[in-house]
Design a protein around this motif. Structure first.
Motif, short mmCIF file in Angstrom:
data_model
loop_
_atom_site.label_atom_id
_atom_site.label_comp_id
_atom_site.label_asym_id
_atom_site.label_seq_id
_atom_site.Cartn_x
_atom_site.Cartn_y
_atom_site.Cartn_z
N ALA B 48 0.84 -1.20 0.00
CA ALA B 48 0.00 0.00 0.00
C ALA B 48 0.87 1.25 0.00
O ALA B 48 2.08 1.18 0.30
CB ALA B 48 -0.90 0.01 1.23
N LEU B 49 0.28 2.39 -0.37
CA LEU B 49 1.02 3.64 -0.39
C LEU B 49 0.27 4.73 0.39
O LEU B 49 -0.97 4.80 0.33
CB LEU B 49 1.22 4.13 -1.83
N VAL B 50 1.04 5.52 1.11
CA VAL B 50 0.48 6.71 1.75
C VAL B 50 1.19 7.90 1.12
O VAL B 50 2.42 7.92 1.06
CB VAL B 50 0.70 6.70 3.28
N VAL B 51 0.43 8.84 0.61
CA VAL B 51 1.03 9.93 -0.17
C VAL B 51 0.49 11.28 0.31
O VAL B 51 -0.55 11.33 0.97
CB VAL B 51 0.71 9.78 -1.69
N GLY B 52 1.19 12.36 -0.05
CA GLY B 52 0.62 13.67 0.29
C GLY B 52 1.50 14.82 -0.08
O GLY B 52 2.73 14.70 -0.15
N ASN B 53 0.87 15.95 -0.37
CA ASN B 53 1.59 17.22 -0.45
C ASN B 53 0.68 18.28 0.14
O ASN B 53 -0.46 18.02 0.51
CB ASN B 53 1.97 17.57 -1.90
N ASN B 62 -5.33 18.21 -6.61
CA ASN B 62 -5.18 16.82 -6.16
C ASN B 62 -4.18 16.07 -7.04
O ASN B 62 -4.56 15.20 -7.81
CB ASN B 62 -6.54 16.10 -6.20
N PRO B 63 -2.90 16.40 -6.93
CA PRO B 63 -1.92 15.76 -7.82
C PRO B 63 -1.85 14.25 -7.63
O PRO B 63 -1.47 13.53 -8.54
CB PRO B 63 -0.60 16.43 -7.43
N ASP B 64 -2.24 13.78 -6.43
CA ASP B 64 -2.19 12.34 -6.17
C ASP B 64 -3.06 11.57 -7.15
O ASP B 64 -2.84 10.38 -7.38
CB ASP B 64 -2.64 12.06 -4.73
N LYS B 114 6.09 20.75 -5.53
CA LYS B 114 6.75 21.32 -6.71
C LYS B 114 6.28 22.75 -6.85
O LYS B 114 5.40 23.09 -7.64
CB LYS B 114 6.45 20.49 -7.97
N HIS B 115 6.89 23.60 -6.04
CA HIS B 115 6.50 25.01 -5.99
C HIS B 115 6.59 25.70 -7.35
O HIS B 115 5.79 26.56 -7.65
CB HIS B 115 7.44 25.75 -5.03
#
Lengths: 169, 416
Positions: B48-53, B62-64, B114-115
């Motif tokens: 599984a993956l946990v992602v965030g920005n 919602n880039p995810d 990614k500013h």
């Protein structure tokens, strides 16, 4: 205030205006009571029956003890500076806020030094964030006694409280 | 704790102001693939993956939703977490929860920012959304532009941090010169970290002091950059960690506490009972809880290195006290003596920290990652010379009121 970034390649330009009024976020219910108070040059806070704190501006739930804060208190116009920061002289064309140059827009005079402060008014247990007026920046210090400065004809707006100025006691 | 978990692999990207060579998805995949390679784990093995920005930054809401393909997410559960500046800390802890609960055996946690994808770093899509739009209700109650300029939230985290720094200076006796010293140390340490953004070998406090004053007490040289970058960690359960990794970084304690928001007169439209924004009760509570889980009784003796979320130098000082590494109001004195240098008694941010590299969503995960590298002995040029038994990683964010604290160590926490 954000520093202006260097120009970058434009890919496309869409002309338009930004209708801030289109956002209908609701302020807290107590905000209206607070500005109504300002109209009468009163600073209104709410009392927590749990911890006994008086919070200005008023709110309906205490942040730490989560009790309802139904009782209103009027606090003094006199207060103490608990914190301050000092801006350099504001230059035209250097900053932008909400896409606006504060000097160009006439909000601040070119060369003015802004001293935003936290003030704890006597009888309150919270700070109000406002501007120090009629005081040379080098004189500001924590613990300095100040009093509220209201506009001449308050209309029940947040801007009725212009800032604070040194108090001679 | 239900079962033990450990970091078995770390990956990050080179950080810079503008990673124009890659898009957001490619940037994140770089970090994830580096982490998988480091852990010697194939994508197939990841459960599984946990992602965030940071929500809204980088110009994509919602880039995810589209990054998944680039990080091997299809066919696997993905959980996105966004808690403002704390995001990375929450993402890391989300990953730990997933493994410690017994739900999954191998989890990848990745966070990024990614500013440069937005014209004014963070400003147009990020800050306008998270800081200014929160004021719009106040315009309905006659907030003037001049009043608005005075409110701390206009500078977002920077606005709050300037006031916070003044409170800390007042109660501790520390001066703006000490911020020069912390910032110079961050730049010097960053020069030893090949992934860091603001690298400045031999940077001196005088160099920092020469930079322009932004708002007293902060100078330009005190402030963190806006970076492009991503970080990722591979988390495994005990059996797998022991099999796959010679020296895993065991998760010994993790806690997250919030407090009243200290951003005055913003979100709530009401006052705040926190008189002193440098009080940071959430950090104290998180540290106490995490140390208790880790079986750490005296952090001053038992913690060997700290990765503190310090976009502003004042925060390295005040948070190191909240983490129990120094007595209240005394961190700047220890820093003056060199105790927080890489080779000092209590190294703080040997990686350069957030002050040198700030890809916001990633920043708090990077603290966990860097603490992990120190425990695993893989921090290369910025590895602290002493033996690392325990390392603490900290995250700060939310409406400046959310905290994460994670303790990593060379052995699992004692069973209770």
């Amino acid at each position: 205030m954000a520093y202006l970034k260097d120009q970058r390649r434009e890919t496309m330009m869409v002309e338009g205006s930004w209708n801030i009024g289109a956002y209908r976020y609701k302020g807290s219910t107590q905000l209206q009571e607070y500005v109504d108070g300002l109209k009468e040059k009163k600073l209104i806070g709410s009392l927590c029956p749990g911890c006994g704190k008086v919070i200005v501006q008023p709110r309906n739930i205490c942040g730490r003890c989560h009790r309802r804060m139904d009782k209103r208190m009027v606090v003094s116009h006199k207060g103490t500076i608990t914190c301050f920061v000092i801006s350099p002289p504001i230059e035209k064309g250097k900053y932008k806020i909400i896409g606006m140059d504060p000097v160009e827009a006439g909000v601040i005079q070119e060369g003015a030094i802004l001293v935003p402060v936290f003030v704890r008014f006597d009888g309150a247990d919270s700070n109000i964030n406002t501007i120090l007026l009629n005081c040379p920046p080098e004189k500001v210090h924590i613990g300095m006694r100040v009093k509220a400065v209201f506009v001449e004809n308050p209309e029940g707006k947040l801007s009725d409280l212009e800032g604070v100025e040194p108090l001679k006691e | 704790m239900l079962r033990n978990a450990a970091i078995i692999g770390c990956g990050q990207t080179k950080h810079s102001g503008r990673r124009r060579d890659v898009n957001q998805a490619e940037l994140v995949s770089e970090a994830v693939h580096n982490a998988l390679e480091d852990a010697q784990v194939s994508l197939k093995e990841v459960n599984a993956l946990v992602v965030g920005n940071m929500q809204g930054f980088g110009g994509v809401a919602n880039p995810d939703l589209w990054i998944g393909d680039w990080i091997g997410a299809p066919g696997k559960p993905v959980l996105r977490i966004a808690t403002g500046g704390t995001t990375g800390g929450s993402v890391g802890q989300g990953g730990f929860y997933s493994v410690m609960s017994g739900l999954y055996d191998i989890v990848v946690a990745t966070a990024w920012e990614k500013h440069s994808d937005s014209k004014e770093a963070g400003a147009t899509t990020g800050l306008l959304h998270v800081a200014l739009a929160n004021f719009f209700h106040a315009f309905g109650y006659g907030l003037s532009m001049k009043n608005l300029l005075a409110t701390s939230a206009v500078g977002a985290a920077a606005g709050v941090a300037a006031y916070q720094a003044r409170f800390y200076m007042h109660r501790s006796g520390c001066r703006s010169e000490h911020f020069d010293m912390v910032a110079a140390k961050a730049r010097r340490n960053a020069a030893r970290n090949k992934y860091a953004h603001l690298q400045w070998p031999n940077c001196t406090p005088e160099d920092i002091h020469k930079t322009e004053l932004i708002v007293d007490p902060f100078r330009y040289g005190h402030v963190c950059p806006a970076s492009d970058g991503a970080s990722a960690i591979v988390i495994a359960c005990e059996d797998i960690a022991l099999k796959k990794c010679k020296r895993p970084a065991w998760v010994k304690g993790l806690a997250s506490y919030s407090d009243e928001e200290t951003q005055m007169q913003s979100e709530s439209g009401g006052g705040v009972g926190v008189l002193d924004p440098s009080e940071q009760m959430g950090a104290r509570l998180s540290a106490m809880k995490a140390y208790q889980q880790a079986g750490i009784k005296d952090p001053k003796q038992e913690i060997d290195v700290a990765e503190i979320y310090q976009p502003f130098p004042s925060q390295e000082l005040l948070f190191s006290e909240k983490l129990g590494l120094f007595d209240e109001g005394k961190a700047w004195i220890a820093m003056e003596k060199g105790e927080t240098e890489i080779n000092g008694r209590m190294p703080c941010d040997p990686s350069g920290g957030v002050n040198a590299t700030n890809a916001i969503g990633s920043s708090a995960l990077q603290r966990i990652l860097e603490a992990g590298l120190q425990v695993m002995g893989k921090a290369e040029d910025h590895q602290v010379p002493k033996k690392v038994r325990n390392a603490v990683a900290h995250g700060w964010g939310g409406v400046t009121n959310y905290i994460t604290v994670t303790v990593l160590g060379e052995t699992p926490a004692p069973r209770r």
